[in-house]
Design a protein around this motif. Structure first.
Motif, PDB file in Angstrom:
ATOM      1  N   GLN A  68       1.491  -0.817  -0.115  1.00  0.00           N
ATOM      2  CA  GLN A  68       0.297  -0.255  -0.262  1.00  0.00           C
ATOM      3  C   GLN A  68       0.521   1.334   0.043  1.00  0.00           C
ATOM      4  O   GLN A  68       1.773   1.226   0.946  1.00  0.00           O
ATOM      5  CB  GLN A  68      -0.849  -0.051   0.776  1.00  0.00           C
ATOM      6  N   LEU A  88      -9.908   0.883  -1.139  1.00  0.00           N
ATOM      7  CA  LEU A  88      -8.762   1.417  -0.185  1.00  0.00           C
ATOM      8  C   LEU A  88      -7.668   0.813  -2.518  1.00  0.00           C
ATOM      9  O   LEU A  88      -8.384  -0.126  -2.936  1.00  0.00           O
ATOM     10  CB  LEU A  88      -8.141   0.222   0.552  1.00  0.00           C
ATOM     11  N   ARG A  89      -6.990   1.597  -2.247  1.00  0.00           N
ATOM     12  CA  ARG A  89      -6.001   1.655  -3.971  1.00  0.00           C
ATOM     13  C   ARG A  89      -4.428   1.005  -3.004  1.00  0.00           C
ATOM     14  O   ARG A  89      -4.517   1.023  -2.473  1.00  0.00           O
ATOM     15  CB  ARG A  89      -5.808   2.803  -4.373  1.00  0.00           C
ATOM     16  N   MET A  90      -4.592  -0.462  -3.756  1.00  0.00           N
ATOM     17  CA  MET A  90      -3.314  -0.939  -3.280  1.00  0.00           C
ATOM     18  C   MET A  90      -2.134  -1.686  -4.532  1.00  0.00           C
ATOM     19  O   MET A  90      -3.027  -0.950  -5.930  1.00  0.00           O
ATOM     20  CB  MET A  90      -3.450  -2.003  -2.272  1.00  0.00           C
TER      21      MET A  90
END
Length: 130
Positions: A54, A72-74
């Motif tokens: 992340q 949620l960006r990962m």
């Protein structure tokens, strides 16, 4: 000389891939015996080592109808030999050597990055939570 340096860099990147994942492409939907709509998938595109990262703690809120979703960006690091991925493919976290909360999470590929001389294929994914 560049080929040797790149090979060493890729080997080092893969040595840090201590998580495992499966990548598959949704092909449609069907209804199960209980009347629930479930996704159908083609054969696995990849199953093996990876690394979940992340890069920043950025999340976005999305309101769908009256539901609240947190996106949620990962980033998932894969060996460079993994090819043929597309936006919309799903990455299932199967195992993790260091994060017991990671297995079971499902991410959707949103960003693909292509470049010469990379040590790992870095793929942008989003996890949708509710």
């Amino acid at each position: 000389m560049l080929d040797a340096v790149l090979a060493r860099g890729r080997a080092m990147a893969e040595a840090r891939m201590r998580d495992t994942c499966r990548i598959r492409r949704p092909t449609g939907e069907t209804t199960d015996a209980d009347g629930n709509v479930v996704k159908t998938y083609g054969p696995n595109l990849y199953a093996g080592k990876c690394r979940f990262q992340q890069p920043n703690a950025q999340a976005a809120q999305a309101d769908v109808g009256e539901d609240y979703l947190l996106l949620l960006r990962m980033e998932v690091h894969l060996p460079m030999s993994v090819v043929g991925l597309k936006a919309g493919d799903e990455v299932d976290a199967v195992g993790s050597a260091t994060d017991p909360d990671l297995p079971g999470r499902v991410f959707v590929i949103r960003d693909l990055a292509h470049a010469s001389d990379k040590t790992a294929r870095r793929v942008g994914v989003t996890e949708r939570t509710s």
